[in-house]
Scaffold this active site. Structure first.
Site, PDB file in Angstrom:
ATOM      1  CG  ASP A   9      -5.761  -1.617   6.790  1.00  0.00           C
ATOM      2  OD1 ASP A   9      -5.053  -2.235   6.970  1.00  0.00           O
ATOM      3  OD2 ASP A   9      -5.666  -0.381   6.616  1.00  0.00           O
ATOM      4  CG  ASP A  11      -0.311  -0.456   9.711  1.00  0.00           C
ATOM      5  OD1 ASP A  11       0.042  -1.722   9.890  1.00  0.00           O
ATOM      6  OD2 ASP A  11       0.094   0.494  10.759  1.00  0.00           O
TER       7      ASP A  11
HETATM    8  C1  XBP Z   1       0.167  -2.266   6.506  1.00  0.00           C
HETATM    9  C2  XBP Z   1       1.427  -3.234   6.006  1.00  0.00           C
HETATM   10  C3  XBP Z   1       2.349  -3.507   7.508  1.00  0.00           C
HETATM   11  C4  XBP Z   1       3.027  -2.363   7.863  1.00  0.00           C
HETATM   12  C5  XBP Z   1       4.109  -2.763   8.572  1.00  0.00           C
HETATM   13  O1  XBP Z   1      -0.698  -3.341   6.910  1.00  0.00           O
HETATM   14  O2  XBP Z   1       1.471  -3.728   5.068  1.00  0.00           O
HETATM   15  O3  XBP Z   1       3.309  -4.568   6.699  1.00  0.00           O
HETATM   16  O4  XBP Z   1       3.476  -1.456   6.978  1.00  0.00           O
HETATM   17  O5  XBP Z   1       4.150  -3.698   9.638  1.00  0.00           O
HETATM   18  P1  XBP Z   1      -2.264  -2.932   6.933  1.00  0.00           P
HETATM   19  P2  XBP Z   1       5.083  -4.793   9.773  1.00  0.00           P
HETATM   20  O6  XBP Z   1      -2.391  -1.596   6.150  1.00  0.00           O
HETATM   21  O7  XBP Z   1      -3.107  -4.327   6.533  1.00  0.00           O
HETATM   22  O8  XBP Z   1      -2.889  -2.645   8.356  1.00  0.00           O
HETATM   23  O9  XBP Z   1       6.463  -4.249   9.669  1.00  0.00           O
HETATM   24  O10 XBP Z   1       4.716  -5.458  11.137  1.00  0.00           O
HETATM   25  O11 XBP Z   1       4.544  -5.823   8.682  1.00  0.00           O
HETATM   26 MG    MG Z   2      -3.712  -0.306   5.324  1.00  0.00          MG
END
Ligand code: XBP
Ligand code: MG
Length: 252
Positions: A9, A11
């Site tokens: 993953d 973020d």
């Molecule tokens: C985290 C998310 C993303 C980010 C914002 O993704 O839910 O939506 O918060 O990015 P992960 P966007 O933990 O799966 O990496 O605004 O491009 O959606």
């Molecule tokens: Mg995440």
């Protein structure tokens, strides 16, 4: 059964991107658009229950002005806000606003040296992944990953397992020969539903979430001199998550 691939993953897992990256970018896009929306850290923490920036903005809008959120032009307005937000996020990442979590660069290097395949399964926008990898690892870092599954390539976002299925199909590897790395309950649910043994590294926003089903539930991946702490297979554990450890965990 040997481990063939590690699926990360982005973020919250590779880097703490949400509080000082995405949240700031959203607020700058709202200000650009003349909206009086402002997501402080607490409000953003509530909205993180919704994955996907567009979906998150729609959730907020429905809560504060359901009628406007249901208007015919709402989707187009949200798409424009997301585009502006992404531009701000890319600027923030390029300026060094986001740093990798402990152990991430180390484990990626070790995995590559050991011949393990790398992949990404994330809800965020693809451009954000590319920028983060280049800013925090190396200009060539995106090429280290055999597959980068991001954003709208699947119809439903985490906790739906679609993004993990998308990545597994393109890797051509059985889920039992992979490990997933996540930071949130939504992410864990998606990975588990795709049959993946999952290593969770909690963070400030996800510390209190329910990680039942995680193989490893840790505070980080650990670094020499700064061990990870938590539980592995339900038992207290502390140490460094390295390739030897991952190999020992797969197939148990
Ligand atoms: C985290 C998310 C993303 C980010 C914002 O993704 O839910 O939506 O918060 O990015 P992960 P966007 O933990 O799966 O990496 O605004 O491009 O959606
Ligand atoms: Mg995440």
């Amino acid at each position: 059964m040997s481990v063939q691939a590690l699926i990360f993953d982005v973020d919250g897992t590779l880097a703490q991107t949400e509080r000082d990256g995405h949240r700031v970018a959203f607020n700058r896009a709202f200000a650009d658009a003349g909206l009086d929306w402002y997501w402080d850290e607490a409000r953003y923490g509530e909205l993180l229950a919704v994955t996907g920036g567009k979906e998150r903005m729609l959730q907020h809008w429905r809560e504060i002005d359901p009628q406007a959120a249901a208007a015919p032009d709402a989707a187009a307005r949200i798409a424009a806000l997301q585009q502006a937000k992404t531009a701000h996020y890319l600027t923030l990442v390029a300026a060094g606003a986001v740093r990798l979590r402990p152990g991430v660069a180390r484990l990626l290097d070790e995995a590559r040296a050991a011949g393990l395949r790398l992949a990404i399964a994330t809800t965020t926008t693809p451009a954000n992944v590319d920028a983060l990898l280049r800013a925090t690892l190396h200009a060539d870092a995106p090429s280290w990953f055999d597959c980068i599954g991001a954003g709208d390539v699947v119809p439903r976002k985490k906790p739906d397992p679609g993004i993990y299925h998308w990545v597994l199909e393109r890797l051509g590897v059985d889920a039992a020969q992979c490990l997933a790395f996540e930071d949130s309950a939504n992410g864990l649910r998606a990975a588990r539903a795709a049959g993946l043994r999952t290593v969770v590294t909690r963070n400030d926003y996800t510390r209190e979430e329910d990680f039942t089903g995680a193989w490893a539930d840790l505070d980080s991946l650990g670094e020499p001199g700064d061990e990870a702490r938590g539980k592995v297979d339900g038992a207290p554990w502390r140490g460094i998550v390295d390739v030897a450890r991952l190999r020992a965990w797969v197939g148990k």
